[in-house]
Design a protein around this motif. Sequence first.
Motif, PDB file in Angstrom:
ATOM      1  N   UNK A 438       0.840  -1.207   0.000  1.00  0.00           N
ATOM      2  CA  UNK A 438       0.000   0.000   0.000  1.00  0.00           C
ATOM      3  C   UNK A 438       0.876   1.258   0.000  1.00  0.00           C
ATOM      4  N   UNK A 439       1.959   1.195   0.777  1.00  0.00           N
ATOM      5  CA  UNK A 439       2.893   2.332   0.815  1.00  0.00           C
ATOM      6  C   UNK A 439       3.507   2.520  -0.573  1.00  0.00           C
ATOM      7  N   UNK A 440       3.890   1.396  -1.194  1.00  0.00           N
ATOM      8  CA  UNK A 440       4.514   1.462  -2.522  1.00  0.00           C
ATOM      9  C   UNK A 440       3.554   2.085  -3.531  1.00  0.00           C
ATOM     10  N   UNK A 442       1.256   4.235  -2.944  1.00  0.00           N
ATOM     11  CA  UNK A 442       1.236   5.669  -2.640  1.00  0.00           C
ATOM     12  C   UNK A 442       2.489   6.351  -3.208  1.00  0.00           C
ATOM     13  N   UNK A 443       3.636   5.680  -3.069  1.00  0.00           N
ATOM     14  CA  UNK A 443       4.884   6.263  -3.578  1.00  0.00           C
ATOM     15  C   UNK A 443       4.866   6.361  -5.098  1.00  0.00           C
ATOM     16  N   UNK A 444       4.368   5.294  -5.748  1.00  0.00           N
ATOM     17  CA  UNK A 444       4.330   5.304  -7.226  1.00  0.00           C
ATOM     18  C   UNK A 444       3.426   6.436  -7.715  1.00  0.00           C
ATOM     19  N   UNK A 445       2.335   6.647  -7.006  1.00  0.00           N
ATOM     20  CA  UNK A 445       1.421   7.723  -7.377  1.00  0.00           C
ATOM     21  C   UNK A 445       2.128   9.081  -7.226  1.00  0.00           C
ATOM     22  N   UNK A 446       2.853   9.214  -6.119  1.00  0.00           N
ATOM     23  CA  UNK A 446       3.548  10.483  -5.860  1.00  0.00           C
ATOM     24  C   UNK A 446       4.605  10.731  -6.939  1.00  0.00           C
ATOM     25  N   UNK A 447       5.358   9.694  -7.278  1.00  0.00           N
ATOM     26  CA  UNK A 447       6.397   9.854  -8.310  1.00  0.00           C
ATOM     27  C   UNK A 447       5.753  10.249  -9.634  1.00  0.00           C
ATOM     28  N   UNK A 499      15.257   4.647  -5.356  1.00  0.00           N
ATOM     29  CA  UNK A 499      14.609   3.320  -5.408  1.00  0.00           C
ATOM     30  C   UNK A 499      13.181   3.445  -5.937  1.00  0.00           C
ATOM     31  N   UNK A 500      12.476   4.492  -5.488  1.00  0.00           N
ATOM     32  CA  UNK A 500      11.090   4.676  -5.946  1.00  0.00           C
ATOM     33  C   UNK A 500      11.063   4.996  -7.448  1.00  0.00           C
ATOM     34  N   UNK A 501      11.970   5.868  -7.877  1.00  0.00           N
ATOM     35  CA  UNK A 501      11.994   6.256  -9.298  1.00  0.00           C
ATOM     36  C   UNK A 501      12.378   5.048 -10.172  1.00  0.00           C
ATOM     37  N   UNK A 502      13.355   4.243  -9.701  1.00  0.00           N
ATOM     38  CA  UNK A 502      13.720   3.020 -10.451  1.00  0.00           C
ATOM     39  C   UNK A 502      12.504   2.124 -10.637  1.00  0.00           C
TER      40      UNK A 502
END
Length: 669
Positions: A438-440, A442-447, A499-502
């Motif tokens: 779920x956190x991931x 959220x991060x993908x959405x933010x990126x 890591x999130x951007x990758x």
Amino acid sequence: MAAVDGGEVDHLAGERATAHFDVDAMKVAWAGSRHAVEVNDRMARLVASDPVFRKDTRTMLSRKELFKDTLKKAAHAWKRIVELRLTEEEANLLRLYVDQPGYVDLHWGMFVPAIKGQGTEEQQKKWVPMAYKFQIIGCYAQTELGHGSNVQGLETTATFDPNTDEFVVHSPTLTSSKWWPGGLGKASTHAVVYARLITQGKDYGIHGFIVQLRSLDDHSPLPGITLGDIGGKFGSGAYNSMDNGVLRFDHVRIPRDQMLMRLSQVTREGKYVHSDVPKQLLYGTMVYVRQTIVADASKALSRAVCIAVRYSAIRKQFGSQAGGPETQVLNYKTQQSRLFPLLASAYAYRFVGEWLKWLYTDVMQKLEAKDYSTLPEAHACTAGLKSVTTSATADAIEECRKLCGGHGYLNSSGLPELFAVYVPACTYEGDNVVLLLQVARFLMKTVSQLASGKQPVGTTAYMGNIQYLMQCKSAVNTAGDWLNPAAIKEVFEARALRMAVNCAQNISKAPSQEEGFSELSPDLLESAVAHVQLIIVTKFFEKLQQDIIGHGVKEQLQNLCNIYALFLLHKHLGDFLSTGCITPKQGALANEQLGRLYAQVRPNAVALVDAFDYTDHYLSSVLGRYDGDVYPALYAEAWKDPLNETVIPDGYQEHLRPLLKQQLKFSRL
Ligand SMILES: CCCCCCCCCC/C=C\CCCC(=O)SCCNC(=O)CCNC(=O)[C@H](O)C(C)(C)COP(=O)(O)OP(=O)(O)OC[C@H]1O[C@@H](n2cnc3c(N)ncnc32)[C@H](O)[C@@H]1OP(=O)(O)O
Ligand SMILES: Cc1cc2nc3c(=O)[nH]c(=O)nc-3n(C[C@H](O)[C@H](O)[C@H](O)COP(=O)(O)OP(=O)(O)OC[C@H]3O[C@@H](n4cnc5c(N)ncnc54)[C@H](O)[C@@H]3O)c2cc1C
């Protein structure tokens, strides 16, 4: 100092004398305020001095005895709360120090919050006072035999019947049986039940309903209801004090007004009306509890660390070459490098838990004002922090057991029971992997929103600095440079963002977003962990910016904060290197600095765990005793085992004696 280094201090009084800081002031920093220290202390002592709350023989009780003992303790706690007119804060602490999982945890921790969060004002007026007076006992019945993580997959139905103005609650399949709710098995009279709402032939998905389960006269199940306990769980004693239950409905009718109607309603005619609020508020009780679980992580971890540090200061193994006194195992660098990061983590979780409580309160206030903008972040933070802190704490308790050698494996060390009670926290209130995903998300959405120029806020604000963080190189040149908070923060931010951007880039190469997310999910987990660790490190640094009073307190906390961060850097070195945030040389310097920090913590270690202010009753560990008088306590404890009630064991006459006296011989002998 010399005495410690030379291994001559062999009792805890000597250890306490070497501390470089004011322990009472550290107690305030740990508890949050002088008032918190006082009330914690008073409630802990109240429990410790009451014989009903004894727990030293708990692991020797049968399941039935243990459950009855839990009922007795819960009733006695309630009696004391009423007699002493305790405030809500005091009552919560008293229950905490009773330290025996039971139906009350779910009654206060989930049933009441679910009604408060999802019930209308009218419903709250009706149900909350009854729950507050224990005229009813409630549990939270969401999970089913077939589905836990996938809440949308629940099968229990609540079908509206306009003829009678009732809902008909039903379990259509075996897998729709409610399964796991704590307090359901034997104690609860009521439950908040999550079921699919069906009206006018349409399924509107999961909603909450208050359902009475047992008679308030004789506690027998009401017609149409089948329920019981789901059976013994991991470990002796431990979480077996809790009656996790199974529940099936056979067309059970409840009045329409027992649907929790704050978020959506069903009218007398059966029309479904959804208020102007996000549907996710249905999950509000879980967000609330996840936030409390983070605070619980620091409690459990600090308990284990307190036991391991005190015992490591008492335990001695091996001597000097010249046959001098043996060495306290706490003086071994390996022991320090395993134990001190856990001590630092206990403080880190304490402070991030404090911050999360603030965040939760802030989000609730905004929701009241119909501002739902911070809900996704509240979900990501509670889910992520719950996941990272509980996984690390469960591992840490087991590590503390090993740090105590053989004696750590005895029940009397307190560690096996603590582990068995604690470890389901990795699963309940959301499996830790499911929550990290779920956190991931959220991060993908933010990126993905960064490209459109949307500035991230709150805990993802650092992502707005993408131009810099994607290409920066750490300027650390010496081990001492790693003591600079800006140097640490920069590499943690760069690691998390890269890591999130990758992940986002790799997902975008997949045929669909969904397929990409699924394929990349192991990487996404690591990305989520990196983001959550950044939050914990950042909140520790922010804590250090606050007004911290007392001789030497801030310096100790600074050391612990640096240990926490550099330990993570060392443990996840692969992340930092592969994303190019640091060089191998800088990684080695971080490790060098860690060693220096451990040496600074060593003389303060016992005092740092004293600052948790735990009574011997709460710790319930012969190894973690405040006075360090471990060996007589270990010896005495052994004789309390029921096996030692008789010199000759039961079974001797039937099974041992005939064996020893046997005439039959193996033919080949
Ligand atoms: C005295 C005080 C003591 C206090 C202590 C009390 C407690 C003591 C401990 C007692 C011991 C044990 C208690 C244990 C109790 C339980 O275990 S209760 C059962 C808990 N069950 C779960 O946690 C289930 C986990 N699953 C879920 O939460 C969800 O189903 C999941 C989030 C995994 C997925 O939900 P979906 O509906 O399928 O959602 P998605 O499609 O993935 O997402 C839709 C959007 O909704 C957002 N979302 C999801 N959850 C939340 C939330 N909670 N809040 C806000 N938003 C949420 C999600 O991000 C998606 O958003 P998007 O569309 O991307 O914008
Ligand atoms: C001690 C205890 C107390 C509990 N108390 C309550 C209570 O009071 N009330 C209540 O309603 N419930 C309660 N529960 C239930 C608990 O909330 C669920 O067990 C929990 O949410 C996990 O769901 P699950 O059991 O369905 O696990 P599953 O989802 O079946 O997990 C099994 C495995 O599948 C993996 N997995 C699942 N989905 C995915 C995915 N999408 N991607 C990748 N991997 C996935 C998980 O990581 C895990 O490894 C309790 C559970 C325990 C252990």
